[in-house]
Each structure stands twice: as structure tokens, then as C-alpha cells.
Design a protein around this motif. Sequence first.
Motif, PDB file in Angstrom:
ATOM      1  N   GLU A  94       0.780  -1.111  -0.017  1.00  0.00           N
ATOM      2  CA  GLU A  94       0.137   0.122   0.137  1.00  0.00           C
ATOM      3  C   GLU A  94       0.931   1.197  -0.038  1.00  0.00           C
ATOM      4  O   GLU A  94       0.560   2.165  -0.864  1.00  0.00           O
ATOM      5  CB  GLU A  94      -1.039  -0.020   1.274  1.00  0.00           C
ATOM      6  CG  GLU A  94      -1.789   1.182   1.335  1.00  0.00           C
ATOM      7  CD  GLU A  94      -2.904   1.334   2.510  1.00  0.00           C
ATOM      8  OE1 GLU A  94      -3.501   2.214   2.490  1.00  0.00           O
ATOM      9  OE2 GLU A  94      -2.752   0.667   3.333  1.00  0.00           O
ATOM     10  N   LEU A  95       1.853   1.239   0.998  1.00  0.00           N
ATOM     11  CA  LEU A  95       2.691   2.386   0.852  1.00  0.00           C
ATOM     12  C   LEU A  95       3.239   2.713  -0.410  1.00  0.00           C
ATOM     13  O   LEU A  95       3.458   3.898  -0.825  1.00  0.00           O
ATOM     14  CB  LEU A  95       3.920   2.108   1.961  1.00  0.00           C
ATOM     15  CG  LEU A  95       4.757   3.169   2.429  1.00  0.00           C
ATOM     16  CD1 LEU A  95       4.058   4.581   2.659  1.00  0.00           C
ATOM     17  CD2 LEU A  95       5.605   2.927   3.489  1.00  0.00           C
ATOM     18  N   ALA A  96       3.787   1.523  -1.278  1.00  0.00           N
ATOM     19  CA  ALA A  96       4.457   1.850  -2.459  1.00  0.00           C
ATOM     20  C   ALA A  96       3.707   2.571  -3.380  1.00  0.00           C
ATOM     21  O   ALA A  96       3.980   3.458  -4.354  1.00  0.00           O
ATOM     22  CB  ALA A  96       4.889   0.487  -2.981  1.00  0.00           C
ATOM     23  N   GLU A  97       2.219   2.316  -3.355  1.00  0.00           N
ATOM     24  CA  GLU A  97       1.327   2.859  -4.378  1.00  0.00           C
ATOM     25  C   GLU A  97       1.355   4.600  -3.935  1.00  0.00           C
ATOM     26  O   GLU A  97       1.130   5.263  -4.934  1.00  0.00           O
ATOM     27  CB  GLU A  97      -0.019   2.222  -4.180  1.00  0.00           C
ATOM     28  CG  GLU A  97      -0.061   0.960  -4.905  1.00  0.00           C
ATOM     29  CD  GLU A  97       0.203   0.869  -6.535  1.00  0.00           C
ATOM     30  OE1 GLU A  97      -0.277   1.655  -7.001  1.00  0.00           O
ATOM     31  OE2 GLU A  97       1.183  -0.004  -6.921  1.00  0.00           O
ATOM     32  N   LEU A  98       1.094   4.465  -2.571  1.00  0.00           N
ATOM     33  CA  LEU A  98       1.169   6.205  -2.118  1.00  0.00           C
ATOM     34  C   LEU A  98       2.185   6.838  -2.504  1.00  0.00           C
ATOM     35  O   LEU A  98       2.092   7.992  -2.993  1.00  0.00           O
ATOM     36  CB  LEU A  98       0.611   6.215  -0.609  1.00  0.00           C
ATOM     37  CG  LEU A  98      -0.688   5.326  -0.234  1.00  0.00           C
ATOM     38  CD1 LEU A  98      -0.530   5.470   1.310  1.00  0.00           C
ATOM     39  CD2 LEU A  98      -1.764   6.011  -0.880  1.00  0.00           C
ATOM     40  N   VAL A  99       3.463   6.288  -2.570  1.00  0.00           N
ATOM     41  CA  VAL A  99       4.693   7.026  -2.849  1.00  0.00           C
ATOM     42  C   VAL A  99       4.595   7.338  -4.216  1.00  0.00           C
ATOM     43  O   VAL A  99       5.138   8.308  -4.708  1.00  0.00           O
ATOM     44  CB  VAL A  99       6.086   6.226  -2.162  1.00  0.00           C
ATOM     45  CG1 VAL A  99       7.222   6.545  -3.115  1.00  0.00           C
ATOM     46  CG2 VAL A  99       6.029   6.003  -0.692  1.00  0.00           C
ATOM     47  N   ARG A 100       4.449   6.293  -5.173  1.00  0.00           N
ATOM     48  CA  ARG A 100       4.089   6.436  -6.388  1.00  0.00           C
ATOM     49  C   ARG A 100       3.364   7.609  -6.891  1.00  0.00           C
ATOM     50  O   ARG A 100       3.604   8.407  -7.805  1.00  0.00           O
ATOM     51  CB  ARG A 100       3.671   5.157  -7.130  1.00  0.00           C
ATOM     52  CG  ARG A 100       3.956   5.164  -8.745  1.00  0.00           C
ATOM     53  CD  ARG A 100       3.554   3.722  -9.512  1.00  0.00           C
ATOM     54  NE  ARG A 100       3.053   2.529  -8.738  1.00  0.00           N
ATOM     55  CZ  ARG A 100       3.979   1.815  -8.039  1.00  0.00           C
ATOM     56  NH1 ARG A 100       5.191   2.078  -7.763  1.00  0.00           N
ATOM     57  NH2 ARG A 100       3.581   0.633  -7.481  1.00  0.00           N
ATOM     58  N   LEU A 136      -1.792   9.555   2.649  1.00  0.00           N
ATOM     59  CA  LEU A 136      -2.248   8.654   3.693  1.00  0.00           C
ATOM     60  C   LEU A 136      -3.484   8.960   4.539  1.00  0.00           C
ATOM     61  O   LEU A 136      -4.086   8.142   4.982  1.00  0.00           O
ATOM     62  CB  LEU A 136      -1.045   8.696   4.630  1.00  0.00           C
ATOM     63  CG  LEU A 136       0.353   7.778   4.089  1.00  0.00           C
ATOM     64  CD1 LEU A 136       1.491   8.482   4.723  1.00  0.00           C
ATOM     65  CD2 LEU A 136       0.099   6.513   4.372  1.00  0.00           C
ATOM     66  N   ASP A 137      -3.532  10.393   4.822  1.00  0.00           N
ATOM     67  CA  ASP A 137      -4.844  10.655   5.380  1.00  0.00           C
ATOM     68  C   ASP A 137      -6.054  10.352   4.559  1.00  0.00           C
ATOM     69  O   ASP A 137      -6.859   9.861   5.227  1.00  0.00           O
ATOM     70  CB  ASP A 137      -4.573  12.019   5.811  1.00  0.00           C
ATOM     71  CG  ASP A 137      -5.915  12.711   6.673  1.00  0.00           C
ATOM     72  OD1 ASP A 137      -5.791  12.540   7.583  1.00  0.00           O
ATOM     73  OD2 ASP A 137      -6.876  13.399   5.960  1.00  0.00           O
TER      74      ASP A 137
END
Length: 180
Positions: A23-29, A112-113
Motif C-alpha cells: 500500500e505504501l509503495a502505491e502512495l509513494v508512487r 495517507l490521510d
Amino acid sequence: MRDALLARRSSSSVGDEAPDSTELAELVRAASRVADHSSLRPWRVIEVRGRARDRLGAALAEAAGDDSPSRKPLRSPLLLAVVVCLRPSKKVPEWEQEATAAGVAHALSLLLDEAGWSVLWRTGPHTRSTPVARVHDLGENERLLGWLYVGRPGASHATRSPKRPVDAAEVLSSLPEDEP
């Protein structure tokens, strides 16, 4: 985006759950789409989880000259260290590269929020200390901007009041079209 910005609040209290690496990788992208002069990508993000938070606490204590490790990194199950990676460039000064990295941190906090996580961007007097740089394995060209503390919203999340909006008249002005 407007609603996300107006609703955004820092959350000093988070639960024990955090987004996984996928999930984090998608948000960083998604966060990587910030303005980036010459597409230098002068930033990176380091996940700090589990016992790595203890190592960071020890580095913060060393930087402060304390004997006991700092417990601050344990306040959240996930810390995201946002690092500016200064790239050689004749066109893009260092301050602009730091601004891009800060833009990534802010965009990531909004994403993230929006995904239902609580986020707090923390810095402090030891953010750019040698022990803290060492624990993050920062290179000569890298500077830590701070950490996003991330976790499930705490009990106070639902009752938090909106942030007081800025009076635009206090911060918005116009450059005269003609010289004075």
C-alpha cells in the motif's frame, strides 16, 4: 484535493496498525508526481518499523547526549523518513531540491490521510545530527527532512476539530503591474 487539504490535521496519537509496504509503495508512487524541476527526483523515503525504531531512538539519544534511548520513535508503528538527495545541477539549486522533497512529504501525508491513516510530520533538533544520519545510512549528498509518523487513527481522531483556516488577506498580496 481541496477537501483533503481543508480536512487535513496532524494526529499526535495513532494506533498500532500501519499500511503495509505494498500500500505504501502505491502512495509513494502517487506522491512522486509533485513539481520536480528537471525531473531530478531529489528525494527518497525510508520505512522505519519494528526494532529499527529502537535503533533510531538510540541515535536520537546519542545526538542529545542522553544515556537512555528516546522513546519518541515508538509512538507510531511506522515512521517514514523523508530524505532530500541533492543532485548536481546547474539549473536546480539545493533549496529547490529540498522543496521538492518537502512536497513529496506533504503529498504523501495527504494521501495517507485520504487512505484512512493518521499522520504527523515530526522534526526536531537532532534531525540532521551525525548519529541520526548514520542510522538512516545517509550519503554525503543526503539530508533528513523529518519523519511522517503513521498509524491507525486514535480515539481522538473522530472528535478533532478542523484546523483554523488562514485569512487569505493576511498572506495573499499582488505585485503592482506598474512601478510605484
